[in-house]
Design a protein around this motif. Sequence first.
Motif, PDB file in Angstrom:
ATOM      1  N   LYS A 684     -21.101  49.343  32.284  1.00  0.00           N
ATOM      2  CA  LYS A 684     -21.853  48.084  32.215  1.00  0.00           C
ATOM      3  C   LYS A 684     -21.213  46.979  33.057  1.00  0.00           C
ATOM      4  O   LYS A 684     -21.875  46.010  33.413  1.00  0.00           O
ATOM      5  CB  LYS A 684     -21.932  47.588  30.767  1.00  0.00           C
ATOM      6  CG  LYS A 684     -22.780  48.458  29.852  1.00  0.00           C
ATOM      7  CD  LYS A 684     -22.741  47.904  28.438  1.00  0.00           C
ATOM      8  CE  LYS A 684     -23.574  48.755  27.487  1.00  0.00           C
ATOM      9  NZ  LYS A 684     -23.498  48.242  26.086  1.00  0.00           N
ATOM     10  N   SER A 685     -19.946  47.110  33.377  1.00  0.00           N
ATOM     11  CA  SER A 685     -19.206  46.006  33.978  1.00  0.00           C
ATOM     12  C   SER A 685     -19.145  46.102  35.494  1.00  0.00           C
ATOM     13  O   SER A 685     -19.092  47.197  36.054  1.00  0.00           O
ATOM     14  CB  SER A 685     -17.784  45.950  33.401  1.00  0.00           C
ATOM     15  OG  SER A 685     -17.825  45.787  32.002  1.00  0.00           O
ATOM     16  N   ARG A 686     -19.125  44.942  36.137  1.00  0.00           N
ATOM     17  CA  ARG A 686     -19.005  44.860  37.582  1.00  0.00           C
ATOM     18  C   ARG A 686     -17.692  44.208  38.008  1.00  0.00           C
ATOM     19  O   ARG A 686     -17.336  44.202  39.171  1.00  0.00           O
ATOM     20  CB  ARG A 686     -20.168  44.037  38.147  1.00  0.00           C
ATOM     21  CG  ARG A 686     -21.538  44.675  37.918  1.00  0.00           C
ATOM     22  CD  ARG A 686     -21.679  45.962  38.715  1.00  0.00           C
ATOM     23  NE  ARG A 686     -22.980  46.599  38.509  1.00  0.00           N
ATOM     24  CZ  ARG A 686     -23.212  47.536  37.591  1.00  0.00           C
ATOM     25  NH1 ARG A 686     -22.220  47.912  36.793  1.00  0.00           N
ATOM     26  NH2 ARG A 686     -24.408  48.072  37.462  1.00  0.00           N
ATOM     27  N   SER A 687     -16.971  43.669  37.052  1.00  0.00           N
ATOM     28  CA  SER A 687     -15.733  42.966  37.354  1.00  0.00           C
ATOM     29  C   SER A 687     -14.574  43.952  37.503  1.00  0.00           C
ATOM     30  O   SER A 687     -14.379  44.846  36.663  1.00  0.00           O
ATOM     31  CB  SER A 687     -15.397  41.970  36.240  1.00  0.00           C
ATOM     32  OG  SER A 687     -14.102  41.465  36.397  1.00  0.00           O
ATOM     33  N   ALA A 688     -13.801  43.775  38.556  1.00  0.00           N
ATOM     34  CA  ALA A 688     -12.650  44.654  38.789  1.00  0.00           C
ATOM     35  C   ALA A 688     -11.628  44.520  37.669  1.00  0.00           C
ATOM     36  O   ALA A 688     -10.973  45.504  37.293  1.00  0.00           O
ATOM     37  CB  ALA A 688     -12.009  44.318  40.136  1.00  0.00           C
ATOM     38  N   GLU A 689     -11.504  43.312  37.103  1.00  0.00           N
ATOM     39  CA  GLU A 689     -10.529  43.109  36.034  1.00  0.00           C
ATOM     40  C   GLU A 689     -10.897  43.917  34.794  1.00  0.00           C
ATOM     41  O   GLU A 689     -10.028  44.500  34.130  1.00  0.00           O
ATOM     42  CB  GLU A 689     -10.453  41.614  35.689  1.00  0.00           C
ATOM     43  CG  GLU A 689      -9.883  40.755  36.804  1.00  0.00           C
ATOM     44  CD  GLU A 689      -9.917  39.281  36.443  1.00  0.00           C
ATOM     45  OE1 GLU A 689     -10.692  38.916  35.536  1.00  0.00           O
ATOM     46  OE2 GLU A 689      -9.166  38.508  37.071  1.00  0.00           O
ATOM     47  N   VAL A 690     -12.204  43.955  34.478  1.00  0.00           N
ATOM     48  CA  VAL A 690     -12.639  44.713  33.312  1.00  0.00           C
ATOM     49  C   VAL A 690     -12.419  46.203  33.538  1.00  0.00           C
ATOM     50  O   VAL A 690     -11.883  46.918  32.670  1.00  0.00           O
ATOM     51  CB  VAL A 690     -14.130  44.428  33.009  1.00  0.00           C
ATOM     52  CG1 VAL A 690     -14.584  45.242  31.797  1.00  0.00           C
ATOM     53  CG2 VAL A 690     -14.344  42.940  32.757  1.00  0.00           C
ATOM     54  N   VAL A 691     -12.831  46.683  34.696  1.00  0.00           N
ATOM     55  CA  VAL A 691     -12.680  48.101  35.005  1.00  0.00           C
ATOM     56  C   VAL A 691     -11.211  48.506  34.979  1.00  0.00           C
ATOM     57  O   VAL A 691     -10.840  49.578  34.469  1.00  0.00           O
ATOM     58  CB  VAL A 691     -13.319  48.426  36.369  1.00  0.00           C
ATOM     59  CG1 VAL A 691     -13.041  49.866  36.767  1.00  0.00           C
ATOM     60  CG2 VAL A 691     -14.823  48.152  36.335  1.00  0.00           C
ATOM     61  N   GLN A 692     -10.362  47.631  35.511  1.00  0.00           N
ATOM     62  CA  GLN A 692      -8.926  47.936  35.536  1.00  0.00           C
ATOM     63  C   GLN A 692      -8.371  48.041  34.117  1.00  0.00           C
ATOM     64  O   GLN A 692      -7.577  48.947  33.804  1.00  0.00           O
ATOM     65  CB  GLN A 692      -8.186  46.853  36.318  1.00  0.00           C
ATOM     66  CG  GLN A 692      -6.696  47.111  36.467  1.00  0.00           C
ATOM     67  CD  GLN A 692      -6.016  46.011  37.292  1.00  0.00           C
ATOM     68  OE1 GLN A 692      -6.659  45.082  37.755  1.00  0.00           O
ATOM     69  NE2 GLN A 692      -4.712  46.146  37.460  1.00  0.00           N
ATOM     70  N   ALA A 693      -8.793  47.129  33.217  1.00  0.00           N
ATOM     71  CA  ALA A 693      -8.332  47.180  31.832  1.00  0.00           C
ATOM     72  C   ALA A 693      -8.831  48.442  31.139  1.00  0.00           C
ATOM     73  O   ALA A 693      -8.095  49.097  30.370  1.00  0.00           O
ATOM     74  CB  ALA A 693      -8.807  45.931  31.083  1.00  0.00           C
ATOM     75  N   VAL A 694     -10.082  48.831  31.427  1.00  0.00           N
ATOM     76  CA  VAL A 694     -10.646  50.038  30.824  1.00  0.00           C
ATOM     77  C   VAL A 694      -9.889  51.283  31.286  1.00  0.00           C
ATOM     78  O   VAL A 694      -9.528  52.163  30.486  1.00  0.00           O
ATOM     79  CB  VAL A 694     -12.151  50.157  31.173  1.00  0.00           C
ATOM     80  CG1 VAL A 694     -12.672  51.543  30.778  1.00  0.00           C
ATOM     81  CG2 VAL A 694     -12.945  49.060  30.469  1.00  0.00           C
ATOM     82  N   VAL A 695      -9.654  51.374  32.590  1.00  0.00           N
ATOM     83  CA  VAL A 695      -8.938  52.536  33.143  1.00  0.00           C
ATOM     84  C   VAL A 695      -7.546  52.639  32.535  1.00  0.00           C
ATOM     85  O   VAL A 695      -7.086  53.726  32.143  1.00  0.00           O
ATOM     86  CB  VAL A 695      -8.869  52.440  34.680  1.00  0.00           C
ATOM     87  CG1 VAL A 695      -7.926  53.503  35.239  1.00  0.00           C
ATOM     88  CG2 VAL A 695     -10.258  52.569  35.279  1.00  0.00           C
ATOM     89  N   GLY A 696      -6.843  51.514  32.428  1.00  0.00           N
ATOM     90  CA  GLY A 696      -5.501  51.531  31.847  1.00  0.00           C
ATOM     91  C   GLY A 696      -5.520  52.006  30.415  1.00  0.00           C
ATOM     92  O   GLY A 696      -4.650  52.796  29.994  1.00  0.00           O
ATOM     93  N   ALA A 697      -6.522  51.555  29.644  1.00  0.00           N
ATOM     94  CA  ALA A 697      -6.614  51.964  28.241  1.00  0.00           C
ATOM     95  C   ALA A 697      -6.945  53.445  28.123  1.00  0.00           C
ATOM     96  O   ALA A 697      -6.361  54.175  27.294  1.00  0.00           O
ATOM     97  CB  ALA A 697      -7.675  51.122  27.531  1.00  0.00           C
TER      98      ALA A 697
END
Length: 705
Positions: A684-697
């Motif tokens: 759902k997200s387009r923000s790199a910051e959100v994607v980065q947090a998701v990938v890390g988790a």
Amino acid sequence: MAAPTSPPPGAAPLGRQDQTMLLFARLMEGGKEDEETVADLGTLTRLLDGDVELSKKGDSSITTIIDADCVDTIACYLDMRQPDIVRAHATLCTSAYLKAAADDGRKKLSEFFFSRVRRGTYDDYIVAFCVASTIFPLVPDLTSELFLREGFLCTLGPLMRRKWKSRKVETACLEMLNAACMHAQCREAVQKYCVDWLEEIVDQDPDSEAAMKAIHSADPDLHQQEGSISMRRHSQHVQNLAAVVLAKLRAVPMQPAGSQSNQDPELRIQPATTSIEDLSRRFTKMLVEDPEHAASSVEGLAYATIQSKVKEGLAQDKESLKRLVKTLETAPPKSPLTYGALSIFVNLTRYQPAEFEEQKRLRQLKAYASAAGKLQPDPLNDDAHVAERCKRVFEAGITPVLVTHSKQGSAASLSLIISIIYALSMTPALRGQLAQQGAVRLLIAAWTALPEKEDKTRRTAAQALARILISTDPALVFRQTPQNSAIRPLASIVAPDPNAETRDLLPTFESLLALTNLASTDDVARAAIARAAWDDIEELLFSSNPRVCTAAMELVCNLVQSAEQAAALFGDGTPRAETRTKVVLALADADAEDVKTRSAAGGALASLTAAVDHPAVVRGIVAHARGAAIVLGLCRDDESEGLRHRGAVVVQNMICHGGEVGERARETLLAAGAVEALTECAKKSRSAEVVQAVVGALEVLLGGE
């Protein structure tokens, strides 16, 4: 009264009564220097001030030796022809005497007044009228009794209409009427007996005035004779005073006998030759063209601007507004001129009180019950008109002048200054400029200086401060003033006013926003806010008003950016800290509905779970029955990228904790569907910051699995 002699050196000091007799003997002699007279009046005042308590203890009162001649002596020092400093001390002395002598003093003063009026000479009229105008504020009941005595007021018309004028008599008479108009019954009596000749004075023939000026040009000494008894016309100053009295009568229209109290105001106003608008134009013209008579014009406008039409006209007159500001700038501190000018600006900028739903319904019921069928608010006093008047007053340069007067003014003047700044702060576009021109320092200093009993004024100052700080950058505002000096005033209005009849949450809401702004700066400010207001802030997290609840949560979010405050409030493992964590979780839940509240709660959880040294918050989330579901609900949000970002960060923070806490967090989140939720979040997200947090988790979760 024979003058007693001073005791010889070494003799016993004089008693209180002997001292009193000696002082009156000196005052009766006359021909003294003003300093000596002032000193004697001051000593007599102190004796009279102490007389009440000493009399209660059994001492003989010194008022028993103060006869009619003594009262005459004190009263004559109230004469307008005396120096101002002498009159001021005589006023204090008269006040002390009336307090000490009680009924006997009132009786003697009454006898003095009417004996002087009966004599009927110019000199006697001047003294009697000066005494009446001076003692009106001291003993209004006594003075109104004198003023309303049958047959007195009707004698003033013939006196003022005499062919040969005495400027001093006329001035003293009008100053007495001016003071009397502060009393409702006296004002009605002035309206009944004096309004015709007052209008004659104001409207005297200008052609005749021009002729008299020509006479004075030919004989300059003519108008300088004692008492001006050679004058056939009223002086300009007398005209101005008469206009002020008329303004007081017109500003508060009389209600005809037998009329209903709910009758339409327009139907209650009696026909007038000189309208309040005419008088206001006279005052503004006088202010611009004749600054020497500023006191009269300012006093007149202070009453005239009660009327909405006059306010609107004056606000649109740029020249008069600037002259008013200049008049205030040069007015002495704590003077009637200062108070009058401030009153005008208060009238111009005053907003109507906010109406709650019950109050609106009550007003509508009154309107339906009105005999005229209407009781509607004045459209010239609506918020749009007042906001425009505030803008014009601000543009006239009022703020720096208010800052200057706030440093030297009385408590009454300071209250008016705060009211003006409060009104100006209602307009967001003015707030930055108000801060630049010193309004923040003014409000902080005023709140600090005012005693606690002035709670209403202090709350007004704090709310005006809050409004300004909502819209300004603290780094720019507090370059010279310590930032933390604003926290106590703001904290004082976080809780609703316990003395108010209705619960007004606007000051609470605005103070929360201002404190949130300050809490965004540094840990020092965060610590000071927590010390000053945490209990009230925490209680407001449960507010039924969604905007207040959101503002409180946003402030908490900023406070816990400080690791110290996060640990102290949420991380000590106590039951109260666990309860706070549950509250924040509840506000982050999708059931909370309000996006801003959920966002602030999610931001707080992100900060709290990041503190690896204090895992109590993570432990509390895991232990909560729906804790994991609430956190993952942030990740799954369909609308807000910000909520998804906060949810992903909270998940990452929780599972990155070491030891038993981190292990339990991973297990709980996996069982609640964390992988699916995070995958959905990334899609759902387009923000790199959100994607980065998701990938890390996901890396930690899947790697751990």
